[in-house]
Enzyme design. Sequence first.
Site, PDB file in Angstrom:
ATOM      1  N   HIS A 123      29.407  28.488  49.519  1.00 50.17           N
ATOM      2  CA  HIS A 123      29.330  27.183  50.183  1.00 50.17           C
ATOM      3  C   HIS A 123      29.258  27.436  51.694  1.00 50.17           C
ATOM      4  O   HIS A 123      29.830  28.396  52.197  1.00 50.17           O
ATOM      5  CB  HIS A 123      30.610  26.420  49.822  1.00 50.17           C
ATOM      6  N   ASP A 201      37.663  31.570  47.889  1.00 50.35           N
ATOM      7  CA  ASP A 201      37.449  30.138  48.065  1.00 50.35           C
ATOM      8  C   ASP A 201      37.737  29.470  46.725  1.00 50.35           C
ATOM      9  O   ASP A 201      36.935  29.549  45.795  1.00 50.35           O
ATOM     10  CB  ASP A 201      36.003  29.906  48.511  1.00 50.35           C
ATOM     11  N   GLN A 204      36.914  24.840  44.194  1.00 52.35           N
ATOM     12  CA  GLN A 204      36.478  24.264  42.915  1.00 52.35           C
ATOM     13  C   GLN A 204      37.287  24.755  41.729  1.00 52.35           C
ATOM     14  O   GLN A 204      36.978  24.418  40.589  1.00 52.35           O
ATOM     15  CB  GLN A 204      34.988  24.581  42.677  1.00 52.35           C
ATOM     16  N   LYS A 227      40.134  17.728  46.350  1.00 52.38           N
ATOM     17  CA  LYS A 227      39.389  18.117  45.155  1.00 52.38           C
ATOM     18  C   LYS A 227      40.326  18.396  43.983  1.00 52.38           C
ATOM     19  O   LYS A 227      39.894  18.928  42.950  1.00 52.38           O
ATOM     20  CB  LYS A 227      38.548  19.365  45.448  1.00 52.38           C
TER      21      LYS A 227
HETATM   22  C1  LIG Z   1      33.109  25.996  46.811  1.00 50.39           C
HETATM   23  C2  LIG Z   1      33.512  25.138  47.969  1.00 50.39           C
HETATM   24  N1  LIG Z   1      33.999  25.710  49.084  1.00 50.39           N
HETATM   25  C3  LIG Z   1      34.388  24.991  50.148  1.00 50.39           C
HETATM   26  C4  LIG Z   1      34.295  23.634  50.157  1.00 50.39           C
HETATM   27  C5  LIG Z   1      34.732  22.897  51.389  1.00 50.39           C
HETATM   28  O1  LIG Z   1      35.883  22.129  51.135  1.00 50.39           O
HETATM   29  P1  LIG Z   1      36.311  21.041  52.223  1.00 50.39           P
HETATM   30  O2  LIG Z   1      35.090  20.250  52.537  1.00 50.39           O
HETATM   31  O3  LIG Z   1      37.340  20.242  51.507  1.00 50.39           O
HETATM   32  O4  LIG Z   1      36.838  21.769  53.398  1.00 50.39           O
HETATM   33  C6  LIG Z   1      33.780  22.989  49.022  1.00 50.39           C
HETATM   34  C7  LIG Z   1      33.632  21.531  48.930  1.00 50.39           C
HETATM   35  O5  LIG Z   1      32.970  20.852  49.686  1.00 50.39           O
HETATM   36  C8  LIG Z   1      33.381  23.758  47.909  1.00 50.39           C
HETATM   37  O6  LIG Z   1      32.872  23.178  46.827  1.00 50.39           O
END
Ligand SMILES: Cc1ncc(COP(=O)(O)O)c(C=O)c1O
Lengths: 410, 410, 151, 151
Positions: A123, A201, A204, A227
């Site tokens: 991501h 990370d 998910q 999430k």
């Molecule tokens: C795999 C993954 N990493 C990081 C994030 C970033 O999370 P956040 O936007 O809550 O900081 C997300 C979701 O947007 C995600 O799905």
Amino acid sequence: MPPTWDRIRDQFPILDQKVNGRPLVYLDNAATTHKPASVIAALDRFYARDNSNVHRGLHALSMRATDAYEGARSRVKTFINAAAPEEIIFTRGTTESINLVAASWGAANLRKGDVILLTEMEHHSNLVPWQLVAQRTGATLRYLPVTGDDGLLDLASLDRVLTPEVKLFAFTHVSNTLGTINPAAELCARARALGVTTVVDAAQSVGHMPLDVQAMGCDFLAFSGHKMASVTGIGVLYGRRALLDAMPPWQGGGGMISSVDFHESRWKPSPERFEAGTPNFGDAVALGASCDFLDGLGRDEIRRHDADLAMEARDRLSELPGIRILGPGGERGGLVSFAFSGVHAHDVVTFADEDGIALRGGHHCNQPLMRRLGLTSTVRASFYVYNERREIDALVDSMRRTIKFFGAGG
Amino acid sequence: MPPTWDRIRDQFPILDQKVNGRPLVYLDNAATTHKPASVIAALDRFYARDNSNVHRGLHALSMRATDAYEGARSRVKTFINAAAPEEIIFTRGTTESINLVAASWGAANLRKGDVILLTEMEHHSNLVPWQLVAQRTGATLRYLPVTGDDGLLDLASLDRVLTPEVKLFAFTHVSNTLGTINPAAELCARARALGVTTVVDAAQSVGHMPLDVQAMGCDFLAFSGHKMASVTGIGVLYGRRALLDAMPPWQGGGGMISSVDFHESRWKPSPERFEAGTPNFGDAVALGASCDFLDGLGRDEIRRHDADLAMEARDRLSELPGIRILGPGGERGGLVSFAFSGVHAHDVVTFADEDGIALRGGHHCNQPLMRRLGLTSTVRASFYVYNERREIDALVDSMRRTIKFFGAGG
Amino acid sequence: MSADLSDLYQNVILDHNRRPRNRGRIPTANRSAHGDNPSCGDQCDVFLRLDGDRIAEISFDGSGCAISQASASLMTTQLKGKTSAEAERLYKEFHEIVTTGKEPEEISDLGAFAGVHAFPARIKCATLSWHAALNALHGDPAPATTESHKD
Amino acid sequence: MSADLSDLYQNVILDHNRRPRNRGRIPTANRSAHGDNPSCGDQCDVFLRLDGDRIAEISFDGSGCAISQASASLMTTQLKGKTSAEAERLYKEFHEIVTTGKEPEEISDLGAFAGVHAFPARIKCATLSWHAALNALHGDPAPATTESHKD
Ligand SMILES: Cc1ncc(COP(=O)(O)O)c(C=O)c1O
Ligand SMILES: Cc1ncc(COP(=O)(O)O)c(C=O)c1O
């Protein structure tokens, strides 16, 4: 009374509404999940009874607020089986957690010639922070490839990319686009054998399955409350204590200092060192309540529930003409992402919305992966504890109508 | 229906409780304020009806959530009279806002030989971030002195310290320890005349008085929601658009990029550039509701109400034996801070808690100022919209009993 | 299908989406510009052959939703032969149509985009190619992005 | 005054607070350590003259609340003449008293601090000087801070 699965939808007030005249079918859980009444109530109760600034206060409300905040930290510690509450740093979310590691650990430990290893399925939030720190330190980025549409990490290449120049390996536990569940414990063990620091990370995964950081063997792990049935504004960086205590502060301010002079300051140890300013104690309390909620349902059960829906959706969708489905053939996290030849994801999502169905369409903050697979966008349906089989029927029907309308796919 | 002053306490559910058997007298508002029912309800309603991730979504809930989030941004823009919503960046609070400016603007604009001008009354959150950026860039810190116990900035020294080496001048609008209201517009004008960028810490002012960034003429301004009748986890950095658009990103991640490649990325303009990751849209909605609440009461009225209580408390307390009262003799922000000879602030606060009174005792994140004044701690009573005259009676009585118990003061 | 949705996906739009006009790079182009919509990943390149102040030829390439593809295609048919002042005027009219739903002053296929105004998130899809075209016209080297302007 | 509060501010504590014993720097000290409590700004220096393994003389200096001042003062009276092993044992006992409210095994003024356990935020006030003393005893160069240990 622990939450039960029978009447689970009753616990989510938001689900009881119509969208465009149809009952809401919310399949955008990988973007954010909804909040059970117990979590909303915990927030409400905190602000209506115990609100006060934490830590430095000696009056009753401040002591209650401090207990609530530190209680939430201990709750999260148990939730992911960290060794100590000091290993739990509250942040705004996954993105801030990863930026914290990149800025603090990265600045102290990376130099020219070093390599940061990522995977092709990261991501943007686990990619851009490393690009920024690479620019600052002179380190370079390297990527473990993805095999293709089946969305697996190319483990056969690991030896080739995991070389002695690698100082840090950051990878996602579950891909938000492919649904792949990566073998995190194995990857951490391979890295550890070479003295490589690992960042997982878990955005998910943590709300969807049992997760034990000590069993996984990671050095850092990041996730977001929103999430995992909690509210926005709160997330966690887990870090092994020995690493955290050796790291310089990132943000400066009240609460993280041990003493301040006009020209020099000394820092408290973790977690305070990394929590400058008034912490988001209100939302931390809500995160603690979410941990209770999820453990009440059982995380093994949640994993099974979400994966079952995702696999069934995948199988049913695969019968549609002109569809290209991403991700592994076997078990997967609770989502499925796909593209139609001749109908763009945004048109699909707009048509689904007409049917009351909330889907996400786009690059899902995975632009490089998309490009690698020759796509610009996909449609994603992602599931959580309140989703039901009948919602897959609604999804498949909607997709069928859309491709028919556009005269595509067949 | 706008909130009214007559039954204002009814709007704060937390006030209706006893502490140690006595009605709660909450005088710790400079640490954090309480939240009216309308703000708690706004949060509740958002999560129970409109929750969804913002920006990238094309379905109904996502569009509603985006409207709510961007609506909150516009509401804050109006609240401080910024020129455009793009000048409002949502952060966790004052501390994060100042760290953002220090890291992004500071890294791009400061170099060896440059001077950062602060004042001796800065909160650690407007001091430590500048120490950190000074270390990184080779800039040095310089301080505009405080005159003494009357807590005024030594404006006669301004010409001496505001020299051409100064690149940035950061100062607090209202001191959280002294109660001093600094002449922000004048200080900004003096700085601007020399091309010096200004950062105003409005943590203690924005919820207490009318504030117009264009009239003030500052370049950046930082504040926290939780000190203005809103929740924790949300705050604001205001920045002039031209400055923001020239600044490099600070945190990297989803939402702030315009395109990402495996090895290079491009950024969106402000505000997105500075809001990496899922924003705290839930708490932003609550912040918007707080703006409505405060404007409903009238900020001129709030200023008068808080200052009246603070001045009356100061006058009444000054009759106590052995007391040393800090801060200006005339008008002040809604707080008063004091010390007794022979009784330590923490003992005072513990005794007050017995009487149901919530006070703060300590260095108030102002260690250097304390040292400068030859103190290690003070007791602070700070007022907000729901405080009443009778609470000053309770305060003075409690102080009297405590100094009597310790046989001090006279 | 609801009235709103059939207003959005009008026949003119579906037709331009299915059979885009002037798609692909013009070999003789002397101006071009790239546009992207970071919110959704849509991309659009516009190519012009300017003859003095007049758009002698115009084409586009890129990927995106039906609205963005149809808009680009229709735009090429509308801008061909126009001077830059005329192009600006047309864009202003188009912008008003997609943001307010107002019908065009003279009968024009641009009116097919009036339904977009009911879908605020899709306005950027409709205007992306126009921004790229105007950038190409002005010789602006920066890529057009839907983020740097207000729609 | 509530029972809890009068338990906290016992006469022994008030007396030590009003008339601290062994306050000020010993000129012949061969060990010293600094302690601070960042949460509240309390500071404490402890000075020792170690004679072999035995604390021949001990004093403190610093500022803080009645609890922290009385604790430092009482500590100096308790530790004088003790070996480091005995000092460790006494601290363990004191720690248990302030965290659990348990009375000391033998009659001792340390018992006056049992009331602290009902005020968790004040436990650090009571233990600050003891941490500094133990650091001085071990020749630990780092300042003791109430943040680096669990009370
Ligand atoms: C795999 C993954 N990493 C990081 C994030 C970033 O999370 P956040 O936007 O809550 O900081 C997300 C979701 O947007 C995600 O799905
Ligand atoms: C003057 C001043 N500046 C900055 C801050 C820091 O605010 P926050 O802790 O909400 O980031 C505070 C409050 O603690 C303050 O009073």
